[in-house]
Write a protein that holds these residues in place. Structure first.
Motif, PDB file in Angstrom:
ATOM      1  N   ILE A 124       0.820  -1.161  -0.004  1.00 19.07           N
ATOM      2  CA  ILE A 124      -0.156   0.021   0.283  1.00 19.07           C
ATOM      3  C   ILE A 124       0.926   1.280  -0.093  1.00 19.07           C
ATOM      4  CG2 ILE A 124      -1.947   1.214   1.177  1.00 19.07           C
ATOM      5  CD1 ILE A 124      -2.707  -1.588  -0.066  1.00 19.07           C
ATOM      6  N   CYS A 125       0.824   2.196  -0.771  1.00 22.84           N
ATOM      7  CA  CYS A 125       1.389   3.548  -1.209  1.00 22.84           C
ATOM      8  C   CYS A 125       0.534   4.471  -1.070  1.00 22.84           C
ATOM      9  CB  CYS A 125       2.202   3.285  -2.321  1.00 22.84           C
ATOM     10  SG  CYS A 125       3.643   1.921  -2.407  1.00 22.84           S
ATOM     11  N   LEU A 126       1.051   5.795  -0.201  1.00 22.96           N
ATOM     12  CA  LEU A 126       0.353   6.970  -0.127  1.00 22.96           C
ATOM     13  C   LEU A 126       1.111   7.874  -0.795  1.00 22.96           C
ATOM     14  CD1 LEU A 126      -0.663   6.903   3.574  1.00 22.96           C
ATOM     15  CD2 LEU A 126      -1.849   5.723   1.557  1.00 22.96           C
ATOM     16  N   HIS A 127       0.267   9.075  -1.400  1.00 17.87           N
ATOM     17  CA  HIS A 127       1.110  10.391  -1.791  1.00 17.87           C
ATOM     18  C   HIS A 127       1.794  10.951  -0.877  1.00 17.87           C
ATOM     19  CE1 HIS A 127      -0.952  10.162  -5.751  1.00 17.87           C
ATOM     20  NE2 HIS A 127      -2.006   9.792  -4.996  1.00 17.87           N
ATOM     21  N   ASN A 128       1.242  10.969   0.354  1.00 13.16           N
ATOM     22  CA  ASN A 128       1.839  11.746   1.605  1.00 13.16           C
ATOM     23  C   ASN A 128       1.553  11.011   2.824  1.00 13.16           C
ATOM     24  OD1 ASN A 128       2.602  14.222   0.042  1.00 13.16           O
ATOM     25  ND2 ASN A 128       0.425  14.382  -0.243  1.00 13.16           N
ATOM     26  N   ALA A 129       2.138  11.202   3.877  1.00  8.50           N
ATOM     27  CA  ALA A 129       1.919  10.770   5.130  1.00  8.50           C
ATOM     28  C   ALA A 129       0.235  10.692   5.348  1.00  8.50           C
ATOM     29  CB  ALA A 129       2.522  11.204   6.132  1.00  8.50           C
TER      30      ALA A 129
END
Length: 285
Positions: free
Chosen positions: A22-27
């Motif tokens: 799972i990857c996010l643009h930002n925290a």
């Protein structure tokens, strides 16, 4: 809103307990935690201030009780949850309704599944949640302390004289744990011999006759809530049971041992001390 993406698209990534990256643009700044254990682990990761939604029984740490509740872990109020616009949802692998979490993913919300099954899994969950929340330093400190403390407890107690132990996780129906269960691992760390450790199910159903046949030297009660001591009085009707004859009927607050969170450090310490009491009685100390 943040989205599930591949590692080369974004830098803030973690692999969940379903082996999905799972990857996010930002925290993550708005986190929904869909089980009491997920709530506690997210706070342990240093991300408590970012939690905007929890479910019922999310009672630790105390400030979690002030966060908006979106139902129970078995039935989520999706409309309320969506209205809170979380940018990360922490799901519990076997506790949340799969169709509801799939709906959230279809709406573009990243769902990160956790469910620690061993001691390293607890520490790892904290590290991964901290990565997604941008609280790495806080999360790493908690994870390191957990590993160090649990290793020290295991080193201290594991090789002591075995104590045949029955852990009662529920009363009606009567239920215990096997050796693969996290509580079963704690019993082993404390030098206990789980009398139902070889059962096939993680949480086997048993009956009084099975317990009498196993004849444990110690009975430890857990369960829901913090006051289940009446579970222990049930066994007093069997005075020939070794645990009863020796006075080894012990209570460990379930919140300290039945959630895979850092409070396992205290739960393990309490259980180890109880089994040491049984050893001392054996020696007539």
């Amino acid at each position: 809103m943040a989205a599930v993406a591949t590692a080369h698209d974004h830098s803030r990534c973690a692999v969940d307990d379903r082996d999905r990256e799972i990857c996010l643009h930002n925290a993550a700044q708005r986190i929904a935690t869909l089980s009491p254990g997920a709530t506690e682990l997210t706070y342990a990761a240093g991300a408590g201030d970012q939690v905007v939604a929890v479910v019922s029984y999310s009672d630790y740490p105390p400030e979690a009780k002030q966060v908006a509740s979106v139902g129970s872990h078995t039935r989520i109020d999706l409309e309320k949850l969506v209205g809170l616009a979380p940018d990360l949802v922490i799901g519990w692998m076997t506790g949340n309704p799969a169709e509801q979490l799939e709906t959230l993913e279809a709406l573009g919300m990243p769902v990160f599944y956790i469910e620690p099954r061993d001691m390293n899994g607890v520490a790892s969950a904290i590290e991964r949640l901290a990565r997604l929340a941008g609280t790495e330093a806080d999360g790493q400190a908690v994870a390191d302390n957990f590993r160090t403390t649990m290793n020290a407890l295991e080193e201290r107690y594991r090789d002591r004289e075995p104590v045949p132990t029955f852990y009662q996780v529920w009363d009606e129906p009567l239920m215990s744990v096997n050796s693969e269960h996290l509580i079963g691992q704690v019993i082993e760390m404390c030098g206990g011999d789980n009398v139902f450790g070889d059962q096939a199910r993680l949480v086997p159903r048993i009956d009084d006759e099975t317990v009498l046949a196993a004849n444990p030297e110690a009975i430890v009660a857990g369960g829901m809530g913090e006051e289940n001591r009446h579970w222990l009085t049930h066994w007093e009707q069997y005075p020939n049971l070794t645990a009863v004859a020796q006075g080894n009927l012990f209570f460990v607050p379930p919140s300290l041992i039945q959630r895979p969170t850092p409070r396992l450090m205290e739960g393990t310490r309490v259980l180890c001390e109880k089994l040491d009491v049984a050893r001392q009685k054996r020696r007539g100390a």
